[in-house]
Design a protein around this motif. Sequence first.
Motif, PDB file in Angstrom:
ATOM      1  N   GLN A  45       0.842  -1.207   0.000  1.00  0.00           N
ATOM      2  CA  GLN A  45       0.000   0.000   0.000  1.00  0.00           C
ATOM      3  C   GLN A  45       0.874   1.253   0.000  1.00  0.00           C
ATOM      4  OE1 GLN A  45      -2.570   0.817   3.414  1.00  0.00           O
ATOM      5  NE2 GLN A  45      -4.103   1.689   2.027  1.00  0.00           N
ATOM      6  N   GLU A  60       3.802   0.028   2.180  1.00  0.00           N
ATOM      7  CA  GLU A  60       3.785  -0.896   3.312  1.00  0.00           C
ATOM      8  C   GLU A  60       3.442  -2.298   2.827  1.00  0.00           C
ATOM      9  OE1 GLU A  60       1.179   0.049   6.607  1.00  0.00           O
ATOM     10  OE2 GLU A  60       1.773  -1.770   7.700  1.00  0.00           O
ATOM     11  N   VAL A  63       0.664  -8.808   4.550  1.00  0.00           N
ATOM     12  CA  VAL A  63       0.617 -10.214   4.158  1.00  0.00           C
ATOM     13  C   VAL A  63      -0.811 -10.700   3.913  1.00  0.00           C
ATOM     14  CG1 VAL A  63       0.530 -11.153   6.530  1.00  0.00           C
ATOM     15  CG2 VAL A  63       1.625 -12.482   4.699  1.00  0.00           C
ATOM     16  N   ARG A  64      -0.983 -11.589   2.962  1.00  0.00           N
ATOM     17  CA  ARG A  64      -2.250 -12.263   2.653  1.00  0.00           C
ATOM     18  C   ARG A  64      -1.987 -13.745   2.411  1.00  0.00           C
ATOM     19  NH1 ARG A  64      -3.236  -7.812   3.845  1.00  0.00           N
ATOM     20  NH2 ARG A  64      -4.548  -6.237   2.914  1.00  0.00           N
ATOM     21  N   ASN A 119       5.931  -4.959   8.741  1.00  0.00           N
ATOM     22  CA  ASN A 119       5.406  -5.085  10.105  1.00  0.00           C
ATOM     23  C   ASN A 119       6.122  -6.200  10.854  1.00  0.00           C
ATOM     24  OD1 ASN A 119       2.814  -3.287  10.239  1.00  0.00           O
ATOM     25  ND2 ASN A 119       2.709  -4.319   8.256  1.00  0.00           N
ATOM     26  N   ASP A 188       3.807   1.756  14.967  1.00  0.00           N
ATOM     27  CA  ASP A 188       2.549   1.494  14.272  1.00  0.00           C
ATOM     28  C   ASP A 188       1.374   1.732  15.224  1.00  0.00           C
ATOM     29  OD1 ASP A 188       0.922   0.751  12.197  1.00  0.00           O
ATOM     30  OD2 ASP A 188       1.690  -1.291  12.034  1.00  0.00           O
ATOM     31  N   ASP A 189       0.234   2.134  14.661  1.00  0.00           N
ATOM     32  CA  ASP A 189      -0.997   2.296  15.431  1.00  0.00           C
ATOM     33  C   ASP A 189      -0.788   3.227  16.622  1.00  0.00           C
ATOM     34  OD1 ASP A 189      -1.809   0.370  13.635  1.00  0.00           O
ATOM     35  OD2 ASP A 189      -1.732  -1.277  15.083  1.00  0.00           O
ATOM     36  N   ARG A 212      -5.505   4.683  12.470  1.00  0.00           N
ATOM     37  CA  ARG A 212      -6.679   4.971  11.664  1.00  0.00           C
ATOM     38  C   ARG A 212      -7.886   5.390  12.508  1.00  0.00           C
ATOM     39  NH1 ARG A 212      -7.294  -0.001   9.217  1.00  0.00           N
ATOM     40  NH2 ARG A 212      -9.198  -0.616  10.253  1.00  0.00           N
ATOM     41  N   GLU A 245      -2.678   7.036   9.046  1.00  0.00           N
ATOM     42  CA  GLU A 245      -3.190   5.810   8.429  1.00  0.00           C
ATOM     43  C   GLU A 245      -4.671   5.970   8.103  1.00  0.00           C
ATOM     44  OE1 GLU A 245      -2.615   2.952  11.740  1.00  0.00           O
ATOM     45  OE2 GLU A 245      -0.992   2.142  10.532  1.00  0.00           O
ATOM     46  N   GLU A 248      -9.126   8.281   3.626  1.00  0.00           N
ATOM     47  CA  GLU A 248     -10.048   7.862   2.562  1.00  0.00           C
ATOM     48  C   GLU A 248     -10.655   9.038   1.817  1.00  0.00           C
ATOM     49  OE1 GLU A 248     -12.943   5.340   4.440  1.00  0.00           O
ATOM     50  OE2 GLU A 248     -11.469   3.788   4.945  1.00  0.00           O
ATOM     51  N   TYR A 267      -7.047   4.218   1.603  1.00  0.00           N
ATOM     52  CA  TYR A 267      -7.755   3.830   0.395  1.00  0.00           C
ATOM     53  C   TYR A 267      -7.930   5.006  -0.562  1.00  0.00           C
ATOM     54  CZ  TYR A 267      -9.047  -0.433   2.972  1.00  0.00           C
ATOM     55  OH  TYR A 267      -9.032  -1.601   3.682  1.00  0.00           O
TER      56      TYR A 267
HETATM   57  P1  C2E Z   1      -1.428  -2.117  10.060  1.00  0.00           P
HETATM   58  O1  C2E Z   1       0.007  -2.408  10.043  1.00  0.00           O
HETATM   59  O2  C2E Z   1      -1.898  -0.970  10.871  1.00  0.00           O
HETATM   60  O3  C2E Z   1      -1.839  -1.981   8.532  1.00  0.00           O
HETATM   61  C1  C2E Z   1      -2.819  -1.118   8.048  1.00  0.00           C
HETATM   62  C2  C2E Z   1      -4.130  -1.857   7.832  1.00  0.00           C
HETATM   63  O4  C2E Z   1      -5.124  -0.898   7.510  1.00  0.00           O
HETATM   64  C3  C2E Z   1      -4.103  -2.814   6.650  1.00  0.00           C
HETATM   65  O5  C2E Z   1      -5.002  -3.887   6.921  1.00  0.00           O
HETATM   66  C4  C2E Z   1      -4.665  -1.969   5.528  1.00  0.00           C
HETATM   67  O6  C2E Z   1      -5.224  -2.718   4.465  1.00  0.00           O
HETATM   68  C5  C2E Z   1      -5.715  -1.191   6.263  1.00  0.00           C
HETATM   69  N1  C2E Z   1      -6.025   0.092   5.607  1.00  0.00           N
HETATM   70  C6  C2E Z   1      -5.188   0.885   4.922  1.00  0.00           C
HETATM   71  N2  C2E Z   1      -5.807   1.992   4.479  1.00  0.00           N
HETATM   72  C7  C2E Z   1      -7.080   1.922   4.904  1.00  0.00           C
HETATM   73  C8  C2E Z   1      -8.235   2.788   4.779  1.00  0.00           C
HETATM   74  O7  C2E Z   1      -8.181   3.850   4.169  1.00  0.00           O
HETATM   75  N3  C2E Z   1      -9.377   2.373   5.374  1.00  0.00           N
HETATM   76  C9  C2E Z   1      -9.456   1.190   6.058  1.00  0.00           C
HETATM   77  N4  C2E Z   1     -10.622   0.870   6.621  1.00  0.00           N
HETATM   78  N5  C2E Z   1      -8.392   0.361   6.215  1.00  0.00           N
HETATM   79  C10 C2E Z   1      -7.228   0.721   5.646  1.00  0.00           C
HETATM   80  P2  C2E Z   1      -4.565  -5.414   6.752  1.00  0.00           P
HETATM   81  O8  C2E Z   1      -3.727  -5.587   5.537  1.00  0.00           O
HETATM   82  O9  C2E Z   1      -5.797  -6.236   6.903  1.00  0.00           O
HETATM   83  O10 C2E Z   1      -3.611  -5.650   7.992  1.00  0.00           O
HETATM   84  C11 C2E Z   1      -4.110  -5.602   9.299  1.00  0.00           C
HETATM   85  C12 C2E Z   1      -2.997  -5.690  10.311  1.00  0.00           C
HETATM   86  O11 C2E Z   1      -2.342  -6.950  10.246  1.00  0.00           O
HETATM   87  C13 C2E Z   1      -1.882  -4.675  10.064  1.00  0.00           C
HETATM   88  O12 C2E Z   1      -2.255  -3.408  10.561  1.00  0.00           O
HETATM   89  C14 C2E Z   1      -0.747  -5.309  10.827  1.00  0.00           C
HETATM   90  O13 C2E Z   1      -0.868  -5.061  12.205  1.00  0.00           O
HETATM   91  C15 C2E Z   1      -0.997  -6.781  10.575  1.00  0.00           C
HETATM   92  N6  C2E Z   1      -0.144  -7.232   9.478  1.00  0.00           N
HETATM   93  C16 C2E Z   1      -0.336  -7.129   8.141  1.00  0.00           C
HETATM   94  N7  C2E Z   1       0.682  -7.683   7.449  1.00  0.00           N
HETATM   95  C17 C2E Z   1       1.566  -8.129   8.374  1.00  0.00           C
HETATM   96  C18 C2E Z   1       2.829  -8.799   8.298  1.00  0.00           C
HETATM   97  O14 C2E Z   1       3.401  -9.050   7.215  1.00  0.00           O
HETATM   98  N8  C2E Z   1       3.438  -9.121   9.476  1.00  0.00           N
HETATM   99  C19 C2E Z   1       2.861  -8.815  10.681  1.00  0.00           C
HETATM  100  N9  C2E Z   1       3.513  -9.163  11.801  1.00  0.00           N
HETATM  101  N10 C2E Z   1       1.690  -8.188  10.792  1.00  0.00           N
HETATM  102  C20 C2E Z   1       1.041  -7.840   9.647  1.00  0.00           C
END
Ligand code: C2E
Length: 300
Positions: A45, A60, A63-64, A119, A188-189, A212, A245, A248, A267
């Motif tokens: 992203q 950023e 992972v999926r 992350n 983060d966060d 966010r 973060e 939108e 987004y």
């Molecule tokens: P995060 O690191 O805070 O990542 C941002 C999350 O917010 C991502 O969700 C992203 O898709 C979402 N997001 C970005 N822009 C927007 C927006 O405008 N609106 C909304 N509603 N959401 C938005 P995602 O990809 O589902 O990841 C969720 C969390 O999972 C991440 O939060 C992070 O804590 C964790 N994560 C994701 N990938 C990895 C990884 O490779 N390793 C680890 N350890 N954690 C990961």
Amino acid sequence: SAKAEGGAAWRYFTPSMNEAVLQRIERETRLREAIRDDALALHFQPIHGLRDGLPLLGLEALVRWPQPDGGLLPPAAFLPLAEASADLAEALGRWVCGCAARHAHAWRAQHPELVISVNLSARQFDRDGVADRVLQACTAAVPALAGEPQPLRGLEFEITEGAMMRDPQRAQAELQRLRDAGATIAIDDFGTGYSSLAYLKHFPIDRLKIDRGFVRDLDRDADDAAIVLAAVELAHRLGRTAVAEGVERPTQLHALRAMGCDAVQGYGFAAPMPARQVPAYLQGVARGEHRRWLQADQPA
Ligand code: C2E
Ligand code: MG
Ligand code: MG
Ligand code: MG
């Protein structure tokens, strides 16, 4: 059968618990195999600066887990499973680092200014020697990095406040090792976890990522706006930068710019995209296409 494999302990489970446990073990096995077979995916992203032109600063890695039916499991659906076991968390973290390092290396050849954010989970960060293991995972994936004085240049590691505060002294040392290897560090966060603001002063942190949850309504809720402004000013006074973060709407972006926030992710610009779409996004940015959603909504 479960009985044959698990022995006497299985007799104490009710049939439904038994099923839940089996399902969990099966999923864990499938996740282990997906990591081994390189069958996970990283999506990326964009993160844009709020300076004139809204330059792309980096992406950023998120992972999926692609499923046989063509679906894509989000991290919330399987990170808890990975995090429940130390070796699985480690294997996943290692895969993510290697994959991100490979993409960073490829994209930075033509765009050396780009920073790829990775992350690190609390579980991953909690183990001794995390910086060395991250470094090892990245250089194993990109052998060309091994001889570099700063092999992690162009990578940023995102860690939550909670992960840092478990053992602040150790965290500080590990973060410093990552920085010595050329990486940058983001919280983060920011604002959602337990932390002592005093530690911000001592931790080698480059930027705060404002959660966010505070950004969502900052253009229509005075309390959220106050919190975001305070976070931006805190970051600046400590010599760090701030990223918002979940941006939108153009009105959020305008408010953040007025507050002096440095960068945005959300987004509004782009959702996380498969790695293969990133080169086209980079070309679009070169043509200024990323500014369109903003211009369309601006008052005349
Ligand atoms: P995060 O690191 O805070 O990542 C941002 C999350 O917010 C991502 O969700 C992203 O898709 C979402 N997001 C970005 N822009 C927007 C927006 O405008 N609106 C909304 N509603 N959401 C938005 P995602 O990809 O589902 O990841 C969720 C969390 O999972 C991440 O939060 C992070 O804590 C964790 N994560 C994701 N990938 C990895 C990884 O490779 N390793 C680890 N350890 N954690 C990961
Ligand atoms: Mg993150
Ligand atoms: Mg975040
Ligand atoms: Mg978040």
